[in-house]
Design an enzyme around this catalytic site. Structure first.
Site, mmCIF file in Angstrom:
data_model
loop_
_atom_site.group_PDB
_atom_site.id
_atom_site.type_symbol
_atom_site.label_atom_id
_atom_site.label_comp_id
_atom_site.label_asym_id
_atom_site.label_seq_id
_atom_site.Cartn_x
_atom_site.Cartn_y
_atom_site.Cartn_z
ATOM 1 N N HIS A 144 33.505 24.314 -4.644
ATOM 2 C CA HIS A 144 33.004 24.253 -6.017
ATOM 3 C C HIS A 144 33.872 25.086 -6.959
ATOM 4 O O HIS A 144 34.252 24.621 -8.045
ATOM 5 C CB HIS A 144 31.563 24.770 -6.043
ATOM 6 C CG HIS A 144 30.994 24.955 -7.409
ATOM 7 N ND1 HIS A 144 30.243 23.998 -8.049
ATOM 8 C CD2 HIS A 144 31.060 26.005 -8.272
ATOM 9 C CE1 HIS A 144 29.875 24.441 -9.239
ATOM 10 N NE2 HIS A 144 30.347 25.663 -9.394
ATOM 11 N N GLU A 145 34.207 26.297 -6.548
ATOM 12 C CA GLU A 145 35.005 27.174 -7.409
ATOM 13 C C GLU A 145 36.433 26.658 -7.576
ATOM 14 O O GLU A 145 37.011 26.735 -8.667
ATOM 15 C CB GLU A 145 35.008 28.604 -6.839
ATOM 16 C CG GLU A 145 33.637 29.261 -6.792
ATOM 17 C CD GLU A 145 32.948 29.305 -8.153
ATOM 18 O OE1 GLU A 145 33.647 29.406 -9.182
ATOM 19 O OE2 GLU A 145 31.712 29.204 -8.185
ATOM 20 N N GLU B 295 29.760 22.664 -14.589
ATOM 21 C CA GLU B 295 29.158 23.038 -13.307
ATOM 22 C C GLU B 295 28.854 21.801 -12.457
ATOM 23 O O GLU B 295 29.156 21.766 -11.263
ATOM 24 C CB GLU B 295 27.874 23.834 -13.539
ATOM 25 C CG GLU B 295 28.099 25.267 -13.985
ATOM 26 C CD GLU B 295 28.793 26.094 -12.933
ATOM 27 O OE1 GLU B 295 28.486 25.944 -11.724
ATOM 28 O OE2 GLU B 295 29.658 26.894 -13.296
ATOM 29 N N HIS C 150 36.523 23.926 -10.125
ATOM 30 C CA HIS C 150 36.584 24.434 -11.498
ATOM 31 C C HIS C 150 38.037 24.621 -11.933
ATOM 32 O O HIS C 150 38.425 24.225 -13.051
ATOM 33 C CB HIS C 150 35.883 25.795 -11.596
ATOM 34 C CG HIS C 150 34.407 25.712 -11.854
ATOM 35 N ND1 HIS C 150 33.860 24.957 -12.862
ATOM 36 C CD2 HIS C 150 33.363 26.330 -11.237
ATOM 37 C CE1 HIS C 150 32.541 25.101 -12.859
ATOM 38 N NE2 HIS C 150 32.222 25.918 -11.878
#
Length: 269
Positions: A135-136, A198, A139
């Site tokens: 997920h990070e 997000e 980003h």
């Protein structure tokens, strides 16, 4: 008022680019080289001011580096298959575990990753940690920080060049950078875009996790544990940069069939 509107419209028209992975147009004022250079400086400064857990003698630190390495390797292969390896130019991946009670993790442009020890009691296993790191990383690859920083720079500093902002207002520029990349809090008009970012990172992070051989289905119990850990503490969704856990879990369930197409187990824990 019309002049101001036209000024910002002109900036958006010139600076809006289409992300090759997400397919979405986004406001990006700064080059990846500029952002990566600033990220490298801020990353090293952060590590020097915090307690880094060394991989030698620490199974947790070893796990963070193992997960990070597998995800970055899978991403490199995926981008190469898509003919997009140039999008990873300048990426020099680093994975560090930092001793902190905060349940958090982040990835700066150029692949600069940090996981806080306070997150591990919630992730509980390697696959769930892979969901977070994926997920990070998503980003960073989706240039969400660049997008958020561009929005903030227009609002607060009038959209000046990064080099000009750094020389004339270094403290304000650094604060904007830290906020855009998850090391601060961003409020105001940027907020709605943050929730959108997000959910986008959830989607591609889930795919990256699966590509690395980690079961993406671990995302559901992970976010259930996140919800339990933040019970009574999380702000309402309209006042948060993150979507409510219930919203996130529902979206992840919808994405799971597609994510599982990328999943090839390779003996993970």
């Amino acid at each position: 008022m019309n002049r101001i509107f036209l000024f910002f419209f002109a900036i958006c028209l010139v600076a809006c680019t289409k992300n090759p992975i997400t397919g979405r147009s986004q406001l990006v004022l700064f080059s990846e080289a500029e952002i990566q250079s600033m990220a490298s400086t801020q990353y090293q400064q952060f590590l020097s001011q915090n307690k880094v857990v060394t991989a030698i003698g620490s199974k947790d630190a070893e796990m963070v580096r193992r997960v990070g390495t597998r995800i970055s390797t899978a991403i490199s292969s995926f981008y190469t298959q898509k003919g997009l390896q140039g999008e990873l130019a300048g990426y020099k991946w680093e994975y560090n575990l930092v001793d902190s009670k905060e349940a958090n993790a982040w990835c700066m442009p150029g692949g600069k990753i940090v996981v806080y020890t306070g997150l591990l009691p919630i992730t509980q296993n390697e696959a769930a940690l892979a969901v977070v790191i994926g997920h990070e990383v998503a980003h960073a690859l989706a240039r969400h920080g660049n997008e958020r920083m561009s929005q903030a720079m227009i609002q607060e500093l009038g959209g000046v060049a990064l080099s000009v902002a750094m020389s004339s207002k270094p403290a304000e520029t650094q604060a904007i950078f830290m906020g855009a990349y998850g090391l601060g809090t961003t409020y105001g008009a940027v907020l709605p875009f943050s929730r959108s970012n997000e959910l986008e990172a959830d989607k591609f992070g889930l795919y990256y996790c699966a590509m690395a051989g980690y079961n993406p289905q671990e995302a559901i119990p992970l976010w259930e544990r996140m919800a339990a850990a933040s019970a009574g503490k999380a702000p309402p969704e309209f006042a948060s940069t993150h979507p409510a856990e219930s919203t996130r879990i529902e979206k992840l369930k919808q994405l799971m069939p597609e994510a599982l197409k990328y999943y090839k187990p390779i003996g993970v824990k």
